[in-house]
Scaffold this motif. Sequence first.
Motif, PDB file in Angstrom:
ATOM      1  N   SER A 117       0.837  -1.203   0.000  1.00 47.67           N
ATOM      2  CA  SER A 117       0.000   0.000   0.000  1.00 47.67           C
ATOM      3  C   SER A 117       0.869   1.248   0.000  1.00 47.67           C
ATOM      4  O   SER A 117       2.037   1.209   0.403  1.00 47.67           O
ATOM      5  CB  SER A 117      -0.910  -0.001   1.232  1.00 47.67           C
ATOM      6  OG  SER A 117      -1.745  -1.152   1.225  1.00 47.67           O
ATOM      7  N   PRO A 118       0.337   2.383  -0.441  1.00 49.83           N
ATOM      8  CA  PRO A 118       1.105   3.637  -0.412  1.00 49.83           C
ATOM      9  C   PRO A 118       1.575   3.969   0.996  1.00 49.83           C
ATOM     10  O   PRO A 118       0.837   3.798   1.973  1.00 49.83           O
ATOM     11  CB  PRO A 118       0.093   4.677  -0.923  1.00 49.83           C
ATOM     12  CG  PRO A 118      -0.858   3.888  -1.765  1.00 49.83           C
ATOM     13  CD  PRO A 118      -0.974   2.555  -1.098  1.00 49.83           C
ATOM     14  N   SER A 119       2.801   4.444   1.100  1.00 47.80           N
ATOM     15  CA  SER A 119       3.394   4.802   2.390  1.00 47.80           C
ATOM     16  C   SER A 119       4.435   5.885   2.131  1.00 47.80           C
ATOM     17  O   SER A 119       4.685   6.273   0.986  1.00 47.80           O
ATOM     18  CB  SER A 119       4.038   3.577   3.046  1.00 47.80           C
ATOM     19  OG  SER A 119       5.110   3.088   2.249  1.00 47.80           O
ATOM     20  N   TRP A 120       5.050   6.383   3.222  1.00 46.00           N
ATOM     21  CA  TRP A 120       6.093   7.392   3.038  1.00 46.00           C
ATOM     22  C   TRP A 120       7.292   6.823   2.293  1.00 46.00           C
ATOM     23  O   TRP A 120       8.000   7.553   1.607  1.00 46.00           O
ATOM     24  CB  TRP A 120       6.524   7.934   4.395  1.00 46.00           C
ATOM     25  CG  TRP A 120       5.510   8.848   5.019  1.00 46.00           C
ATOM     26  CD1 TRP A 120       4.756   8.625   6.126  1.00 46.00           C
ATOM     27  CD2 TRP A 120       5.140  10.152   4.546  1.00 46.00           C
ATOM     28  NE1 TRP A 120       3.931   9.680   6.382  1.00 46.00           N
ATOM     29  CE2 TRP A 120       4.147  10.650   5.424  1.00 46.00           C
ATOM     30  CE3 TRP A 120       5.537  10.947   3.469  1.00 46.00           C
ATOM     31  CZ2 TRP A 120       3.562  11.901   5.263  1.00 46.00           C
ATOM     32  CZ3 TRP A 120       4.957  12.192   3.301  1.00 46.00           C
ATOM     33  CH2 TRP A 120       3.989  12.655   4.183  1.00 46.00           C
ATOM     34  N   ARG A 121       7.515   5.536   2.432  1.00 50.32           N
ATOM     35  CA  ARG A 121       8.651   4.911   1.733  1.00 50.32           C
ATOM     36  C   ARG A 121       8.318   4.687   0.270  1.00 50.32           C
ATOM     37  O   ARG A 121       9.181   4.852  -0.598  1.00 50.32           O
ATOM     38  CB  ARG A 121       9.002   3.585   2.416  1.00 50.32           C
ATOM     39  CG  ARG A 121      10.240   2.932   1.824  1.00 50.32           C
ATOM     40  CD  ARG A 121      10.606   1.681   2.592  1.00 50.32           C
ATOM     41  NE  ARG A 121      11.799   1.064   2.040  1.00 50.32           N
ATOM     42  CZ  ARG A 121      12.326  -0.089   2.464  1.00 50.32           C
ATOM     43  NH1 ARG A 121      11.744  -0.730   3.487  1.00 50.32           N
ATOM     44  NH2 ARG A 121      13.411  -0.575   1.912  1.00 50.32           N
ATOM     45  N   HIS A 122       7.089   4.295  -0.021  1.00 47.77           N
ATOM     46  CA  HIS A 122       6.639   4.084  -1.401  1.00 47.77           C
ATOM     47  C   HIS A 122       5.336   4.859  -1.580  1.00 47.77           C
ATOM     48  O   HIS A 122       4.261   4.364  -1.233  1.00 47.77           O
ATOM     49  CB  HIS A 122       6.421   2.589  -1.682  1.00 47.77           C
ATOM     50  CG  HIS A 122       7.611   1.728  -1.392  1.00 47.77           C
ATOM     51  ND1 HIS A 122       8.761   1.769  -2.143  1.00 47.77           N
ATOM     52  CD2 HIS A 122       7.818   0.796  -0.418  1.00 47.77           C
ATOM     53  CE1 HIS A 122       9.637   0.897  -1.665  1.00 47.77           C
ATOM     54  NE2 HIS A 122       9.089   0.297  -0.611  1.00 47.77           N
ATOM     55  N   LEU A 123       5.427   6.062  -2.107  1.00 49.42           N
ATOM     56  CA  LEU A 123       4.272   6.962  -2.157  1.00 49.42           C
ATOM     57  C   LEU A 123       3.113   6.376  -2.949  1.00 49.42           C
ATOM     58  O   LEU A 123       1.948   6.597  -2.616  1.00 49.42           O
ATOM     59  CB  LEU A 123       4.694   8.310  -2.765  1.00 49.42           C
ATOM     60  CG  LEU A 123       5.648   9.157  -1.922  1.00 49.42           C
ATOM     61  CD1 LEU A 123       5.956  10.468  -2.621  1.00 49.42           C
ATOM     62  CD2 LEU A 123       5.068   9.417  -0.533  1.00 49.42           C
ATOM     63  N   PHE A 124       3.402   5.659  -4.013  1.00 50.78           N
ATOM     64  CA  PHE A 124       2.350   5.028  -4.826  1.00 50.78           C
ATOM     65  C   PHE A 124       2.289   3.516  -4.604  1.00 50.78           C
ATOM     66  O   PHE A 124       1.579   2.818  -5.325  1.00 50.78           O
ATOM     67  CB  PHE A 124       2.583   5.302  -6.312  1.00 50.78           C
ATOM     68  CG  PHE A 124       2.421   6.742  -6.719  1.00 50.78           C
ATOM     69  CD1 PHE A 124       1.839   7.667  -5.862  1.00 50.78           C
ATOM     70  CD2 PHE A 124       2.843   7.182  -7.967  1.00 50.78           C
ATOM     71  CE1 PHE A 124       1.686   8.998  -6.230  1.00 50.78           C
ATOM     72  CE2 PHE A 124       2.689   8.507  -8.359  1.00 50.78           C
ATOM     73  CZ  PHE A 124       2.120   9.413  -7.469  1.00 50.78           C
ATOM     74  N   GLY A 125       3.005   3.000  -3.610  1.00 53.40           N
ATOM     75  CA  GLY A 125       3.056   1.556  -3.386  1.00 53.40           C
ATOM     76  C   GLY A 125       4.053   0.892  -4.313  1.00 53.40           C
ATOM     77  O   GLY A 125       4.901   1.545  -4.941  1.00 53.40           O
ATOM     78  N   THR A 126       3.993  -0.433  -4.378  1.00 51.16           N
ATOM     79  CA  THR A 126       4.901  -1.204  -5.235  1.00 51.16           C
ATOM     80  C   THR A 126       4.093  -2.036  -6.218  1.00 51.16           C
ATOM     81  O   THR A 126       2.900  -2.289  -6.027  1.00 51.16           O
ATOM     82  CB  THR A 126       5.796  -2.136  -4.389  1.00 51.16           C
ATOM     83  OG1 THR A 126       4.973  -3.016  -3.600  1.00 51.16           O
ATOM     84  CG2 THR A 126       6.698  -1.334  -3.466  1.00 51.16           C
ATOM     85  N   ASP A 127       4.770  -2.498  -7.268  1.00 53.51           N
ATOM     86  CA  ASP A 127       4.089  -3.244  -8.323  1.00 53.51           C
ATOM     87  C   ASP A 127       4.258  -4.736  -8.139  1.00 53.51           C
ATOM     88  O   ASP A 127       4.647  -5.219  -7.058  1.00 53.51           O
ATOM     89  CB  ASP A 127       4.586  -2.791  -9.696  1.00 53.51           C
ATOM     90  CG  ASP A 127       6.061  -3.098  -9.914  1.00 53.51           C
ATOM     91  OD1 ASP A 127       6.690  -3.772  -9.050  1.00 53.51           O
ATOM     92  OD2 ASP A 127       6.612  -2.672 -10.954  1.00 53.51           O
ATOM     93  N   GLU A 128       3.981  -5.515  -9.181  1.00 54.86           N
ATOM     94  CA  GLU A 128       4.006  -6.977  -9.094  1.00 54.86           C
ATOM     95  C   GLU A 128       5.393  -7.539  -8.878  1.00 54.86           C
ATOM     96  O   GLU A 128       5.551  -8.696  -8.457  1.00 54.86           O
ATOM     97  CB  GLU A 128       3.391  -7.584 -10.370  1.00 54.86           C
ATOM     98  CG  GLU A 128       4.230  -7.444 -11.639  1.00 54.86           C
ATOM     99  CD  GLU A 128       4.072  -6.099 -12.309  1.00 54.86           C
ATOM    100  OE1 GLU A 128       4.522  -5.963 -13.467  1.00 54.86           O
ATOM    101  OE2 GLU A 128       3.510  -5.178 -11.682  1.00 54.86           O
ATOM    102  N   LEU A 129       6.446  -6.746  -9.132  1.00 51.81           N
ATOM    103  CA  LEU A 129       7.823  -7.185  -8.910  1.00 51.81           C
ATOM    104  C   LEU A 129       8.467  -6.468  -7.728  1.00 51.81           C
ATOM    105  O   LEU A 129       9.680  -6.567  -7.534  1.00 51.81           O
ATOM    106  CB  LEU A 129       8.661  -6.961 -10.171  1.00 51.81           C
ATOM    107  CG  LEU A 129       8.217  -7.733 -11.417  1.00 51.81           C
ATOM    108  CD1 LEU A 129       9.083  -7.365 -12.619  1.00 51.81           C
ATOM    109  CD2 LEU A 129       8.265  -9.238 -11.164  1.00 51.81           C
TER     110      LEU A 129
END
Length: 301
Positions: free
Chosen positions: A78-90
């Motif tokens: 899910s979106p977070s401060w570390r990954h603003l848009f979240g992560t993908d399938e990889l």
Amino acid sequence: MSTTADATPGGASAAAPVIPRPPNAPRPAEGWRRYLRAARQPRGAIGLSLLGLLVLAVLLVPVFSGGYDQQSATTFSSPSWRHLFGTDELGRDIFVRTLYGLRSDLVLLFVGVPIAAIVGTLLGIAGGLSRWLGMFLQRVFDIILGFPGLVLGIVIALILQPGVSALLLTIAIVLLPGYGRLARAALLTQEQREYVLAARVLGVPRRRVLLRHILPNALDPIIVHTAIAMVVAIFMETGLSLVGLGIQPPQPSLGTLLNTGIRFLSLAPMYVLGPTMVLLLLALAFSLLSDALNEAVTRTS
């Protein structure tokens, strides 16, 4: 009363003929000041600010990321401060890939649109050299306009193979008629002005009149049209990439991210929403700039 022709042997003129200045034509410095005033208007300032922030993010993304293809064990987070848009399938950071995709789109825009502007404008005013050449070029523009941009892009991609080269050529060809017709309209308007008629009487070569006098008077609509053409080019890249004929993975673009993200919309909504927001911000920036430039030009013309 003596004339220039009397001052030289055989009545030859010692100096090049002076063409009267077009009425109400702004000097080059005045033209640049008008464009700068457009940037001070609310819409122009907002558009430039948005574009500047996007360009700055593109320039800084290599500093705070390890690259657009860096993978991790955390997939569809899910979106977070570390990954603003979240992560993908990889497990790749979607925000980072979006910024790298934006960089790919900006390169296409800042290369493909100027090529179309230069070539289209020169072809448009080339009709001043020959009536038949002008009519032939107009028919060529009509033929290009008869093909939808997406269809033309598909044909070019199938011939050249999908990738950056096919996208650049598609953008340049699709935008060519717009610039050509603007330049042609300016040519037909300026040809009837007194300064052009005076230049012909004085024997000034047509090429010189076209490049030094008619072309500068066509710059205002061309510059305004360029901001609009940027928006058109954005959606052309997105449309071709959505059908898999744009920039090829693993290199990202906004279109390729949308193409992949649609398949995982239920698992990671930001996979689609993130690139879409950036795409709309980019289009909004150029649209605001176009409005501000158009207002600045029409107010002072």
